[in-house]
Design a protein around this motif. Structure first.
Motif, PDB file in Angstrom:
ATOM      1  N   VAL A 174      16.825   5.562  -6.134  1.00  0.00           N
ATOM      2  CA  VAL A 174      15.424   5.942  -6.350  1.00  0.00           C
ATOM      3  C   VAL A 174      14.609   5.725  -5.081  1.00  0.00           C
ATOM      4  N   ILE A 175      14.817   4.600  -4.422  1.00  0.00           N
ATOM      5  CA  ILE A 175      14.065   4.308  -3.198  1.00  0.00           C
ATOM      6  C   ILE A 175      14.385   5.326  -2.108  1.00  0.00           C
ATOM      7  N   VAL A 176      15.659   5.608  -1.907  1.00  0.00           N
ATOM      8  CA  VAL A 176      16.064   6.537  -0.855  1.00  0.00           C
ATOM      9  C   VAL A 176      15.532   7.946  -1.122  1.00  0.00           C
ATOM     10  N   LEU A 177      15.570   8.373  -2.390  1.00  0.00           N
ATOM     11  CA  LEU A 177      15.167   9.735  -2.723  1.00  0.00           C
ATOM     12  C   LEU A 177      13.652   9.919  -2.775  1.00  0.00           C
ATOM     13  N   LEU A 178      12.930   8.877  -3.179  1.00  0.00           N
ATOM     14  CA  LEU A 178      11.497   9.047  -3.432  1.00  0.00           C
ATOM     15  C   LEU A 178      10.584   8.489  -2.348  1.00  0.00           C
ATOM     16  N   GLN A 179      11.114   7.646  -1.447  1.00  0.00           N
ATOM     17  CA  GLN A 179      10.224   6.948  -0.527  1.00  0.00           C
ATOM     18  C   GLN A 179       9.343   7.884   0.296  1.00  0.00           C
ATOM     19  N   PHE A 180       9.921   8.911   0.889  1.00  0.00           N
ATOM     20  CA  PHE A 180       9.113   9.768   1.751  1.00  0.00           C
ATOM     21  C   PHE A 180       8.139  10.602   0.931  1.00  0.00           C
ATOM     22  N   ALA A 181       8.538  11.036  -0.256  1.00  0.00           N
ATOM     23  CA  ALA A 181       7.625  11.784  -1.126  1.00  0.00           C
ATOM     24  C   ALA A 181       6.429  10.913  -1.513  1.00  0.00           C
ATOM     25  N   VAL A 182       6.688   9.641  -1.814  1.00  0.00           N
ATOM     26  CA  VAL A 182       5.601   8.717  -2.145  1.00  0.00           C
ATOM     27  C   VAL A 182       4.700   8.516  -0.936  1.00  0.00           C
ATOM     28  N   LEU A 183       5.285   8.414   0.248  1.00  0.00           N
ATOM     29  CA  LEU A 183       4.490   8.261   1.466  1.00  0.00           C
ATOM     30  C   LEU A 183       3.505   9.414   1.625  1.00  0.00           C
ATOM     31  N   LYS A 184       3.948  10.631   1.311  1.00  0.00           N
ATOM     32  CA  LYS A 184       3.062  11.794   1.401  1.00  0.00           C
ATOM     33  C   LYS A 184       1.918  11.679   0.393  1.00  0.00           C
ATOM     34  N   LEU A 185       2.214  11.169  -0.790  1.00  0.00           N
ATOM     35  CA  LEU A 185       1.200  11.051  -1.831  1.00  0.00           C
ATOM     36  C   LEU A 185       0.143   9.997  -1.502  1.00  0.00           C
ATOM     37  N   ILE A 186       0.553   8.901  -0.859  1.00  0.00           N
ATOM     38  CA  ILE A 186      -0.384   7.797  -0.618  1.00  0.00           C
ATOM     39  C   ILE A 186      -1.078   7.891   0.725  1.00  0.00           C
ATOM     40  N   THR A 187      -0.672   8.813   1.579  1.00  0.00           N
ATOM     41  CA  THR A 187      -1.297   8.958   2.888  1.00  0.00           C
ATOM     42  C   THR A 187      -2.779   9.277   2.741  1.00  0.00           C
ATOM     43  N   GLY A 188      -3.626   8.502   3.421  1.00  0.00           N
ATOM     44  CA  GLY A 188      -5.060   8.715   3.369  1.00  0.00           C
ATOM     45  C   GLY A 188      -5.749   8.036   2.209  1.00  0.00           C
ATOM     46  N   ARG A 189      -4.987   7.403   1.318  1.00  0.00           N
ATOM     47  CA  ARG A 189      -5.571   6.716   0.168  1.00  0.00           C
ATOM     48  C   ARG A 189      -5.706   5.221   0.462  1.00  0.00           C
ATOM     49  N   ARG A 190      -6.610   4.576  -0.245  1.00  0.00           N
ATOM     50  CA  ARG A 190      -6.789   3.141  -0.073  1.00  0.00           C
ATOM     51  C   ARG A 190      -5.494   2.416  -0.452  1.00  0.00           C
ATOM     52  N   ARG A 191      -5.027   1.583   0.445  1.00  0.00           N
ATOM     53  CA  ARG A 191      -3.774   0.875   0.186  1.00  0.00           C
ATOM     54  C   ARG A 191      -3.896  -0.068  -0.996  1.00  0.00           C
ATOM     55  N   THR A 192      -5.077  -0.647  -1.186  1.00  0.00           N
ATOM     56  CA  THR A 192      -5.268  -1.543  -2.323  1.00  0.00           C
ATOM     57  C   THR A 192      -5.177  -0.783  -3.646  1.00  0.00           C
ATOM     58  N   ARG A 193      -5.619   0.482  -3.665  1.00  0.00           N
ATOM     59  CA  ARG A 193      -5.508   1.282  -4.886  1.00  0.00           C
ATOM     60  C   ARG A 193      -4.034   1.601  -5.179  1.00  0.00           C
ATOM     61  N   VAL A 194      -3.274   1.830  -4.121  1.00  0.00           N
ATOM     62  CA  VAL A 194      -1.837   2.074  -4.283  1.00  0.00           C
ATOM     63  C   VAL A 194      -1.169   0.843  -4.889  1.00  0.00           C
ATOM     64  N   MET A 195      -1.574  -0.347  -4.433  1.00  0.00           N
ATOM     65  CA  MET A 195      -1.015  -1.584  -4.984  1.00  0.00           C
ATOM     66  C   MET A 195      -1.352  -1.735  -6.462  1.00  0.00           C
ATOM     67  N   GLN A 196      -2.554  -1.325  -6.863  1.00  0.00           N
ATOM     68  CA  GLN A 196      -2.936  -1.411  -8.262  1.00  0.00           C
ATOM     69  C   GLN A 196      -2.060  -0.510  -9.130  1.00  0.00           C
ATOM     70  N   VAL A 197      -1.772   0.681  -8.632  1.00  0.00           N
ATOM     71  CA  VAL A 197      -0.868   1.581  -9.354  1.00  0.00           C
ATOM     72  C   VAL A 197       0.521   0.952  -9.454  1.00  0.00           C
ATOM     73  N   MET A 198       0.976   0.366  -8.341  1.00  0.00           N
ATOM     74  CA  MET A 198       2.274  -0.293  -8.338  1.00  0.00           C
ATOM     75  C   MET A 198       2.337  -1.409  -9.367  1.00  0.00           C
ATOM     76  N   ALA A 199       1.249  -2.170  -9.489  1.00  0.00           N
ATOM     77  CA  ALA A 199       1.212  -3.280 -10.434  1.00  0.00           C
ATOM     78  C   ALA A 199       1.398  -2.785 -11.866  1.00  0.00           C
ATOM     79  N   VAL A 200       0.763  -1.685 -12.214  1.00  0.00           N
ATOM     80  CA  VAL A 200       0.903  -1.117 -13.555  1.00  0.00           C
ATOM     81  C   VAL A 200       2.338  -0.636 -13.777  1.00  0.00           C
TER      82      VAL A 200
END
Length: 442
Positions: free
Chosen positions: A283-309
């Motif tokens: 999952v990490i190998v396949l999704l990491q770069f796609a996730v990077l594209k999604l979170i680029t330009g977004r608040r990193r703290t908001r990304v962490m909140q999504v991760m927590a959920v």
């Protein structure tokens, strides 16, 4: 358009994104990234089997073998603080060379260790490398790339590390044999040899990369901010607490709480547990770069909140798997847990190291990364202890409850961090890739 067409378009976009990222990297960054998977291959061949080697091959008592494994983490935690200071005073280049030499000697000793005392010396040397490698390589990365490219780099690097360790684990699983000690000797020597790759990079293409300010001396490095002064910054304090808790309910459970719950409560086979770790890597190998594209330009703290959920959901799924032990549904639940958890990991690794390095200056980068490393190791050490106490006492529901509450608490810490972290460090002010030669946000 059918699902096959959508998949092809996604793969095409991923390739284009990777090419754009690769073209934005300076030569030194490409050198570092292109060898990550190979460097970690040897570690993957030994990491899952070290305690098996010590106990079943060398005949050490299980308690002694466990203590030796703990000694690696304890040594790493002790060395991290002084290592960060040395990185700021003398540069990551020199400190990493010492750490890699310690790793080479440690793995070589462990390959032939027939007495606990020899094994203890070996694991201490390995722990020394672990203690300096995280802050050292993170400081090296941060000195080469900046901005969104830095965040992407940390994410891609994480995926490649997982790829190397995952492939190494599969190879090691097929190769080692407890009835043939020579097979274990071989994989430990391969692990030692894999450290020659980063050592060659540091002595060759990366020998001119500096992680500390030109002309800085010991006084400059010390006056730039000791650990106490750095931790007084609210952003650093909240981020460190978040990192510790994320490791406590995350990675701290991967080698203890998760497999223990899966075996004792969900009652799945060891094959399912092994397959779950393979799902995590995939999952990490396949999704990491796609996730990077999604979170680029977004608040990193908001990304962490999504991760927590997402992590809270993953623990809820594992808890549900324990309600139907020794069943197909339990096995599916265990595998699903690892897949969902890994999805959350792809959001954590690009953001936390990036914030630490954007908060740091060139004179304090080693210490900031050492604080990050210490929080990680602290959570990874205390996590298994709490899991052992709860699961050992039969408090299975309490264990899952603590993990879910802890995950949600990470989201609250991210919210608190957002109020005090500078916008640039939170990924807000970055508008374009920054390449080598551009001043740091620190």
């Amino acid at each position: 358009m059918d699902s096959h067409d959508v998949g092809c378009l996604g793969q095409t976009a991923l390739v284009i994104g990777m090419r754009t990222f690769w073209s934005a990297l300076p030569t030194e960054g490409r050198w570092l990234l292109s060898t990550v998977a190979i460097q970690t291959l040897g570690r993957g061949m030994t990491l899952p089997f070290t305690i098996i080697y010590l106990h079943e091959v060398r005949g050490f008592e299980l308690g002694i073998a466990g203590a030796l494994m703990s000694l690696i983490a304890i040594t790493g935690l002790i060395v991290t603080g002084p290592g960060g200071t040395l990185i700021d005073r003398y540069g990551a280049h020199r400190v990493l060379i010492v750490g890699l030499l310690a790793m080479i000697v440690g793995c070589s000793l462990l390959a032939f260790a027939t007495h606990p005392a020899v094994a203890a010396v070996a694991v201490v040397l390995i722990g020394v490398n672990f203690g300096v490698s995280w802050p050292g390589f993170n400081a090296l990365i941060a000195s080469v790339v900046d901005g969104e490219v830095r965040q992407q780099y940390f994410g891609v690097n994480f995926a490649l590390v997982n790829l190397g360790i995952g492939v190494g684990g599969v190879i090691g699983g097929f190769f080692v044999n407890v009835d043939d000690p020579a097979t274990f000797t071989t994989v430990f020597l391969i692990d030692a040899g894999s450290s020659l790759i980063p050592l060659a990079l540091l002595l060759g293409p990366l020998r001119h990369v500096r992680t500390h300010s030109e002309g800085s001396d010991d006084t400059d490095a010390t006056s730039a901010g000791g650990y106490r002064q750095i931790l007084r910054r609210p952003a650093v304090l909240w981020l460190t607490l978040l990192t510790f808790l994320a490791m406590f309910i995350g990675y701290g459970q991967m080698e203890a709480g998760f497999p223990a719950f899966a075996r004792q409560v969900a009652e799945v086979s060891t094959r399912v547990v092994g397959l779950a770790f393979a799902v995590n890597t995939l999952v990490i190998v396949l999704l990491q770069f796609a996730v990077l594209k999604l979170i680029t330009g977004r608040r990193r703290t908001r990304v962490m909140q999504v991760m927590a959920v997402i992590w809270a959901l993953s623990w809820l799924v594992l808890g549900a798997a324990g309600l139907l032990p020794d069943s197909l549904i339990a096995a599916i639940g265990v595998l699903a847990f690892m897949g969902i958890f890994a999805f959350g990991e792809t959001m954590l690794q690009p953001t936390v190291p990036a914030i630490y390095n954007d908060l740091a200056s060139d004179r304090t980068r080693g210490r900031y990364n050492a604080i990050n490393s210490a929080a990680f190791q602290g959570g990874a050490i205390t996590g298994p202890l709490v899991a052992g106490l709860l699961l050992g006492a039969g408090l299975d529901a309490w264990f899952i409850g603590v993990m879910i509450v802890g995950s949600l608490a990470v989201g609250l810490l991210a919210l608190a961090l957002e109020r005090v972290v500078p916008p640039a460090a939170n990924g807000v002010a970055v508008v374009s890739p920054i390449v080598e030669g551009t001043p740091s946000n620190g």
